[in-house]
Design a protein around this motif. Structure first.
Motif, PDB file in Angstrom:
ATOM      1  N   ALA A   5      36.435  34.686  41.763  1.00 54.97           N
ATOM      2  CA  ALA A   5      37.530  35.648  41.957  1.00 54.97           C
ATOM      3  C   ALA A   5      38.140  35.534  43.344  1.00 54.97           C
ATOM      4  CB  ALA A   5      37.031  37.066  41.708  1.00 54.97           C
ATOM      5  N   LEU A   6      38.529  34.320  43.729  1.00 53.34           N
ATOM      6  CA  LEU A   6      39.140  34.091  45.039  1.00 53.34           C
ATOM      7  C   LEU A   6      40.605  34.519  45.057  1.00 53.34           C
ATOM      8  CD1 LEU A   6      37.189  31.140  44.832  1.00 53.34           C
ATOM      9  CD2 LEU A   6      37.876  31.463  47.183  1.00 53.34           C
ATOM     10  N   ARG A   7      41.005  35.140  46.153  1.00 58.13           N
ATOM     11  CA  ARG A   7      42.398  35.551  46.343  1.00 58.13           C
ATOM     12  C   ARG A   7      42.789  35.260  47.785  1.00 58.13           C
ATOM     13  NH1 ARG A   7      42.258  41.027  46.059  1.00 58.13           N
ATOM     14  NH2 ARG A   7      42.630  41.222  48.259  1.00 58.13           N
ATOM     15  N   SER A   8      43.902  34.578  47.978  1.00 54.18           N
ATOM     16  CA  SER A   8      44.410  34.351  49.325  1.00 54.18           C
ATOM     17  C   SER A   8      45.693  35.158  49.497  1.00 54.18           C
ATOM     18  CB  SER A   8      44.674  32.863  49.568  1.00 54.18           C
ATOM     19  OG  SER A   8      45.651  32.388  48.677  1.00 54.18           O
ATOM     20  N   SER A   9      45.865  35.701  50.682  1.00 56.11           N
ATOM     21  CA  SER A   9      47.056  36.503  50.991  1.00 56.11           C
ATOM     22  C   SER A   9      47.613  36.056  52.329  1.00 56.11           C
ATOM     23  CB  SER A   9      46.705  37.995  51.078  1.00 56.11           C
ATOM     24  OG  SER A   9      46.114  38.440  49.888  1.00 56.11           O
ATOM     25  N   ILE A  10      48.909  36.237  52.488  1.00 51.72           N
ATOM     26  CA  ILE A  10      49.548  35.894  53.760  1.00 51.72           C
ATOM     27  C   ILE A  10      50.335  37.105  54.256  1.00 51.72           C
ATOM     28  CG2 ILE A  10      51.597  34.888  52.694  1.00 51.72           C
ATOM     29  CD1 ILE A  10      51.474  32.744  54.945  1.00 51.72           C
ATOM     30  N   PHE A  11      50.251  37.316  55.565  1.00 55.48           N
ATOM     31  CA  PHE A  11      50.919  38.447  56.217  1.00 55.48           C
ATOM     32  C   PHE A  11      51.727  37.935  57.404  1.00 55.48           C
ATOM     33  CE2 PHE A  11      47.135  39.983  54.188  1.00 55.48           C
ATOM     34  CZ  PHE A  11      47.476  41.207  53.661  1.00 55.48           C
ATOM     35  N   SER A  18      52.758  37.608  50.472  1.00 53.29           N
ATOM     36  CA  SER A  18      52.449  37.027  49.179  1.00 53.29           C
ATOM     37  C   SER A  18      50.950  36.861  49.004  1.00 53.29           C
ATOM     38  CB  SER A  18      53.125  35.651  49.077  1.00 53.29           C
ATOM     39  OG  SER A  18      52.860  35.031  47.847  1.00 53.29           O
ATOM     40  N   GLU A  19      50.525  36.634  47.749  1.00 55.84           N
ATOM     41  CA  GLU A  19      49.133  36.318  47.485  1.00 55.84           C
ATOM     42  C   GLU A  19      49.052  35.321  46.342  1.00 55.84           C
ATOM     43  OE1 GLU A  19      47.094  39.941  46.572  1.00 55.84           O
ATOM     44  OE2 GLU A  19      47.600  39.837  44.455  1.00 55.84           O
ATOM     45  N   SER A  20      47.896  34.676  46.234  1.00 50.15           N
ATOM     46  CA  SER A  20      47.691  33.668  45.214  1.00 50.15           C
ATOM     47  C   SER A  20      46.234  33.669  44.780  1.00 50.15           C
ATOM     48  CB  SER A  20      48.060  32.287  45.781  1.00 50.15           C
ATOM     49  OG  SER A  20      47.780  31.270  44.848  1.00 50.15           O
ATOM     50  N   GLN A  21      46.003  33.495  43.488  1.00 51.44           N
ATOM     51  CA  GLN A  21      44.644  33.350  42.977  1.00 51.44           C
ATOM     52  C   GLN A  21      44.217  31.899  43.170  1.00 51.44           C
ATOM     53  OE1 GLN A  21      44.134  36.921  42.596  1.00 51.44           O
ATOM     54  NE2 GLN A  21      42.601  35.969  41.338  1.00 51.44           N
ATOM     55  N   VAL A  69      41.490  35.290  53.042  1.00 52.88           N
ATOM     56  CA  VAL A  69      40.880  34.802  51.804  1.00 52.88           C
ATOM     57  C   VAL A  69      39.730  35.735  51.461  1.00 52.88           C
ATOM     58  CG1 VAL A  69      39.704  32.889  50.659  1.00 52.88           C
ATOM     59  CG2 VAL A  69      41.515  32.419  52.324  1.00 52.88           C
ATOM     60  N   VAL A  70      39.778  36.303  50.262  1.00 55.51           N
ATOM     61  CA  VAL A  70      38.753  37.241  49.802  1.00 55.51           C
ATOM     62  C   VAL A  70      38.115  36.644  48.539  1.00 55.51           C
ATOM     63  CG1 VAL A  70      38.321  39.564  48.943  1.00 55.51           C
ATOM     64  CG2 VAL A  70      40.040  39.195  50.721  1.00 55.51           C
ATOM     65  N   ALA A  71      36.779  36.700  48.480  1.00 56.05           N
ATOM     66  CA  ALA A  71      36.093  36.132  47.318  1.00 56.05           C
ATOM     67  C   ALA A  71      34.816  36.903  47.022  1.00 56.05           C
ATOM     68  CB  ALA A  71      35.752  34.675  47.569  1.00 56.05           C
ATOM     69  N   ALA A  72      34.487  36.984  45.759  1.00 52.35           N
ATOM     70  CA  ALA A  72      33.160  37.454  45.347  1.00 52.35           C
ATOM     71  C   ALA A  72      32.272  36.223  45.391  1.00 52.35           C
ATOM     72  CB  ALA A  72      33.231  38.025  43.938  1.00 52.35           C
ATOM     73  N   THR A  73      31.115  36.346  46.014  1.00 53.52           N
ATOM     74  CA  THR A  73      30.232  35.188  46.166  1.00 53.52           C
ATOM     75  C   THR A  73      28.838  35.486  45.636  1.00 53.52           C
ATOM     76  OG1 THR A  73      29.570  35.881  48.378  1.00 53.52           O
ATOM     77  CG2 THR A  73      31.421  34.369  48.243  1.00 53.52           C
ATOM     78  N   SER A  74      28.135  34.412  45.306  1.00 51.55           N
ATOM     79  CA  SER A  74      26.724  34.543  44.950  1.00 51.55           C
ATOM     80  C   SER A  74      25.976  33.378  45.583  1.00 51.55           C
ATOM     81  CB  SER A  74      26.542  34.557  43.431  1.00 51.55           C
ATOM     82  OG  SER A  74      27.046  33.381  42.858  1.00 51.55           O
ATOM     83  N   PHE A  75      24.758  33.674  46.028  1.00 46.09           N
ATOM     84  CA  PHE A  75      23.937  32.689  46.727  1.00 46.09           C
ATOM     85  C   PHE A  75      22.712  32.367  45.890  1.00 46.09           C
ATOM     86  CE2 PHE A  75      26.287  35.103  49.809  1.00 46.09           C
ATOM     87  CZ  PHE A  75      26.685  34.169  50.749  1.00 46.09           C
ATOM     88  N   ARG A  76      22.295  31.121  45.938  1.00 47.91           N
ATOM     89  CA  ARG A  76      21.060  30.737  45.285  1.00 47.91           C
ATOM     90  C   ARG A  76      20.173  30.081  46.328  1.00 47.91           C
ATOM     91  NH1 ARG A  76      21.462  26.204  41.289  1.00 47.91           N
ATOM     92  NH2 ARG A  76      19.578  25.261  42.052  1.00 47.91           N
ATOM     93  N   SER A  77      18.930  30.522  46.432  1.00 45.82           N
ATOM     94  CA  SER A  77      18.021  29.943  47.420  1.00 45.82           C
ATOM     95  C   SER A  77      16.774  29.439  46.717  1.00 45.82           C
ATOM     96  CB  SER A  77      17.645  30.968  48.484  1.00 45.82           C
ATOM     97  OG  SER A  77      16.940  32.041  47.884  1.00 45.82           O
ATOM     98  N   GLY A  78      16.032  28.627  47.428  1.00 41.64           N
ATOM     99  CA  GLY A  78      14.803  28.078  46.862  1.00 41.64           C
ATOM    100  C   GLY A  78      14.990  26.652  46.408  1.00 41.64           C
ATOM    101  N   SER A  79      13.940  26.064  45.900  1.00 38.58           N
ATOM    102  CA  SER A  79      14.018  24.676  45.472  1.00 38.58           C
ATOM    103  C   SER A  79      14.243  24.545  43.988  1.00 38.58           C
ATOM    104  CB  SER A  79      12.738  23.935  45.840  1.00 38.58           C
ATOM    105  OG  SER A  79      11.618  24.642  45.392  1.00 38.58           O
TER     106      SER A  79
END
Length: 79
Positions: A5-11, A18-21, A69-79
């Protein structure tokens, strides 16, 4: 890291232009990713004074914009 769910915006001078997905992507450890976004102000109302300021800066050589730039993120750790 997975970016969703990335969104970029310009000011310009704290005024929304403007903004863009952006497409979701995954980034591996110690890697770099380049994002390309197309932002356009077509159809966006801008105050005439703001347009005059922007044009004056452009004629003077450069215009400074704020990019967010705004995004929902998820992290994965471990082997």
């Amino acid at each position: 890291v997975s970016y969703n769910a990335l969104r970029s915006s310009i000011f310009y001078r704290q005024n929304y232009i403007s903004e863009s997905q952006l497409a979701p992507f995954r980034q591996d450890t110690r890697s770099q990713t380049t994002l390309n976004a197309t932002l356009t102000a077509a159809g966006t109302y801008l105050e005439p004074k703001l347009i005059d300021n922007l044009n004056a800066e452009r004629n003077a050589s450069s215009v400074l914009f704020d990019v967010q730039v705004v995004a929902a993120t998820s992290f994965r750790s471990g082997s």
